[in-house]
Scaffold this active site. Structure first.
Site, PDB file in Angstrom:
ATOM      1  N   ASP A 171      34.436  44.709  52.003  1.00  0.00           N
ATOM      2  CA  ASP A 171      35.221  44.179  53.121  1.00  0.00           C
ATOM      3  C   ASP A 171      36.478  45.000  53.362  1.00  0.00           C
ATOM      4  O   ASP A 171      36.967  45.068  54.478  1.00  0.00           O
ATOM      5  CB  ASP A 171      35.605  42.721  52.837  1.00  0.00           C
ATOM      6  CG  ASP A 171      34.396  41.812  52.947  1.00  0.00           C
ATOM      7  OD1 ASP A 171      33.600  42.020  53.879  1.00  0.00           O
ATOM      8  OD2 ASP A 171      34.223  40.914  52.095  1.00  0.00           O
ATOM      9  N   ASN A 178      30.695  47.130  44.282  1.00  0.00           N
ATOM     10  CA  ASN A 178      30.225  45.779  43.958  1.00  0.00           C
ATOM     11  C   ASN A 178      28.884  45.879  43.229  1.00  0.00           C
ATOM     12  O   ASN A 178      28.357  46.973  43.035  1.00  0.00           O
ATOM     13  CB  ASN A 178      30.131  44.922  45.227  1.00  0.00           C
ATOM     14  CG  ASN A 178      29.173  45.523  46.231  1.00  0.00           C
ATOM     15  OD1 ASN A 178      27.977  45.637  45.976  1.00  0.00           O
ATOM     16  ND2 ASN A 178      29.701  45.940  47.383  1.00  0.00           N
ATOM     17  N   ASP A 232      33.301  45.673  60.559  1.00  0.00           N
ATOM     18  CA  ASP A 232      32.163  44.785  60.293  1.00  0.00           C
ATOM     19  C   ASP A 232      30.969  45.313  61.089  1.00  0.00           C
ATOM     20  O   ASP A 232      30.892  45.128  62.303  1.00  0.00           O
ATOM     21  CB  ASP A 232      32.499  43.337  60.678  1.00  0.00           C
ATOM     22  CG  ASP A 232      31.452  42.378  60.136  1.00  0.00           C
ATOM     23  OD1 ASP A 232      30.242  42.682  60.253  1.00  0.00           O
ATOM     24  OD2 ASP A 232      31.828  41.329  59.578  1.00  0.00           O
TER      25      ASP A 232
END
Ligand code: C5P
Length: 398
Positions: free
Chosen positions: A276, A208, A305
């Site tokens: 994710d 990202n 997470d």
């Protein structure tokens, strides 16, 4: 606070010298006394009069100024301070320091001082990256010289990259860290930062746009307040800060392992942009076209997470857990829901829509969501946001 502290500020000759005037103001706001020294080149950028007016002190300029020698010799001047700060530290000044030259007032003071020296380098990107500058930097660090910056950004010369002098507030943080036992002394703070890279095969990955700038600035500000910082970072665009324990990782799973290994901590700040999902069917060897025109189908599986895991720890949970929410719509509502879902104490929410220029940029506009509601800060540099977050963390752990 710097009440009663005496700073000898050597201003080198670069365009960043104008920021040193603000630095003087910021240091004095915190109670420090600032004695400024201008190199001859610095006088091309800032005037002795404005420097002296802001410092409320005489400006020292010339090694052979007999009046000064009568009032205070250069040896005494170099030792009367608690800390010597060089801002901007030009390539020339760094070269003189590394080489032990003493051919003007600034370089002579730097040779004569028995106090710690903090430099804030500022120069053109190519000059910063030049092997000679990097060699000098390594020499200076080996000599125990402290550094702050340089930052990455657009420069006055039109180029982009590392070389901008740190913002005055970041330099003040570094001065405080050098001089004080900060409010976070004895506290262990864990910070995650940067993107993660999730492999598709040994040469390809999914990533990202996170630069790691905000997480890095937070780790630097926490260290400046005296914290013992473990900095777990994915492959970021910016180098990790000095004075922290750096753990470099690539994937979310590695980040989780590094976080688990670093605990316990008094506080944990999860600034990383963790992927994710990871590719469930990642290939162990490089995937090839088979000529059929069919693209491979990637299957995804959810990553752990990390923030939620630490927030919901039953035993030895950090006293303060801070998460980030990078959102593109309904920032406050989404961030408030995220705080509940994850179980963290604060969420630092920001709008990362492309038009804000925040993701990968040098500024941030954040809202802190906590038990006490939502607190929105104006658009600030990421360094300023970091300093405010670090101060708020210090308040919460006090
Ligand atoms: O769920 P979302 O990714 O929007 O949450 C963002 C926050 O959660 C950030 O603080 C990020 O560092 C953290 N996070 C994490 N592990 C994940 C995903 C997000 O720690 N797998």
């Amino acid at each position: 606070m710097l009440a009663g502290k005496r700073i000898l500020l050597i201003v080198g000759g670069g365009i960043a010298a104008f920021k040193s005037l603000d630095l003087i103001r910021r240091l004095r706001e915190r109670g420090a006394t600032v004695t400024p020294v201008l190199t001859r080149a610095a006088e091309e950028f800032v005037t002795p009069l404005s420097t002296s007016a802001l410092a409320g002190q005489k400006v020292y300029r010339d090694l052979f100024d007999l009046t000064d020698e009568a009032e205070m010799g250069h040896i005494e001047l170099s030792r009367a301070a608690d800390l010597v700060v060089v801002a901007p530290a030009t390539a020339d000044l760094m070269g003189k320091m590394a080489g032990g030259l003493a051919n003007d007032l600034a370089s002579t003071l730097l040779m004569a001082t028995d106090k710690r020296v903090l430099i804030a380098p500022a120069m053109n990107v190519r000059m910063w990256e030049h092997p000679a500058t990097q060699r000098n930097l390594a020499t200076l660090k080996g000599d125990g010289v402290l550094t702050v910056g340089p930052d990455v950004g657009d420069m006055a010369c039109g180029e982009h990259g590392p070389g901008r002098m740190s913002e005055p507030l970041a330099i003040v943080d570094a001065v405080e860290a050098a001089l004080l036992d900060g409010p976070l002394k004895g506290k262990h703070v864990l910070v995650t930062s940067g993107p993660t890279h999730e492999p598709i095969d040994p040469v390809r990955y999914i990533a990202n746009r996170s630069s790691g700038a905000q997480g890095t600035a937070i780790a630097r500000s926490l260290a400046a307040l005296g914290a013992n910082v473990t900095f777990v970072t994915g492959p970021a665009d910016v180098p990790p800060p000095l004075g922290v324990k750096v753990v470099k990782v690539q994937t979310a799973s590695e980040m989780k392992e590094a976080v688990d290994a670093a605990l316990p901590a008094d506080a944990a700040v999860f600034a990383a942009a963790v992927a994710d999902w990871r590719v469930a069917n990642a290939s162990g060897s490089k995937m090839k076209k088979d000529g059929s025109g069919n693209a491979p189908a990637l299957e995804f599986t959810e990553n752990p997470d990390i923030l939620a895991g630490v927030s919901q720890m039953k035993k030895d949970r950090p006293k303060l857990v801070v998460g980030f929410a990078a959102e593109t719509d309904d920032v406050q509502a989404n961030a408030t829901a995220k705080r509940k879902r994850k179980g963290c104490d604060w969420i630092v929410a920001n709008d990362v829509s492309p038009e804000t220029g925040i993701m990968g940029g040098s500024e941030n506009a954040v809202t802190i969501i906590s038990d006490e509601g939502a607190e929105s800060w104006p658009r600030l540099t990421k360094d300023q946001v970091a300093a405010k977050i670090a101060a708020k963390i210090a308040g919460a752990l006090a």
